[in-house]
Design an enzyme around this catalytic site. Structure first.
Site, short mmCIF file in Angstrom:
data_model
loop_
_atom_site.label_atom_id
_atom_site.label_comp_id
_atom_site.label_asym_id
_atom_site.label_seq_id
_atom_site.Cartn_x
_atom_site.Cartn_y
_atom_site.Cartn_z
N GLU A 287 44.29 35.37 31.92
CA GLU A 287 43.63 35.82 30.70
C GLU A 287 43.69 37.33 30.63
O GLU A 287 43.40 38.01 31.60
CB GLU A 287 42.18 35.35 30.68
CG GLU A 287 42.05 33.84 30.68
CD GLU A 287 40.62 33.37 30.76
OE1 GLU A 287 39.71 34.21 30.87
OE2 GLU A 287 40.42 32.16 30.71
N CYS A 288 44.06 37.82 29.47
CA CYS A 288 44.14 39.24 29.18
C CYS A 288 45.22 39.93 30.02
O CYS A 288 45.69 39.41 31.02
CB CYS A 288 42.80 39.94 29.39
SG CYS A 288 41.49 39.29 28.36
N GLY A 289 45.61 41.08 29.57
CA GLY A 289 46.56 41.92 30.28
C GLY A 289 46.19 43.36 30.08
O GLY A 289 45.81 43.77 28.97
#
Length: 155
Positions: free
Chosen positions: A17-19
């Site tokens: 999740e997310c970067g």
């Protein structure tokens, strides 16, 4: 040979999740000519584009230019959020940080959740990104405000 199989609780499985990507440009006297000509904003844009699989809800870049922070963020994919005009506005940075966001559920899809977050205070400014969810955010806010701190409601 026996294969070991561990039962995984779905709540404990790895979820990407997310970067997040950040870069600081080396001072001119330390960098070679090729590196010195690179623009942190373009490196950050390319990194976010590469990390796009980690989050498609929103994205943003904060860039430090001459001691102040410029920010552009919005909902959408990296190439949709960043036009050439927006990228050009962030050129000349000594550092940049970027984020692609994955919404955990439909309730989390909100333009106010886009990152980076930029905070301006009398002692200076700061841009930050995080991956995850602060489950005790209200408790942290109350504690910080009781000590004289302040968090903006919206950015």
């Amino acid at each position: 040979m026996e294969t070991l199989s561990l039962p995984l609780d779905p709540a404990e499985e790895l979820h990407e999740e997310c970067g997040i990507f950040g870069i600081v440009k080396a001072p001119s006297n330390l960098a070679d000519a090729a590196q010195d000509s690179r623009e942190p904003v373009y490196d950050t844009y390319n990194a976010l584009y590469t990390l796009q699989h980690r989050g498609q809800d929103s994205c943003g870049i904060a860039a430090c230019i001459d001691g102040s922070i410029r920010l552009h963020k919005d909902q959408g994919l990296v190439p949709e959020v960043f036009s050439q005009k927006e990228l050009d506005r962030l050129v000349g940075a000594s550092a940049a940080i970027g984020h692609v966001r994955h919404a955990n559920n439909t309730a989390d899809v909100n333009p106010l959740n886009a990152q980076p977050i930029v905070v301006h205070r009398t002692i200076g400014s700061m841009a930050l990104c995080y991956n995850g969810k602060l489950v005790n955010s209200m408790q942290l806010r109350i504690e910080m405000e009781s000590r004289g701190g302040h968090l903006p409601d919206h950015q």
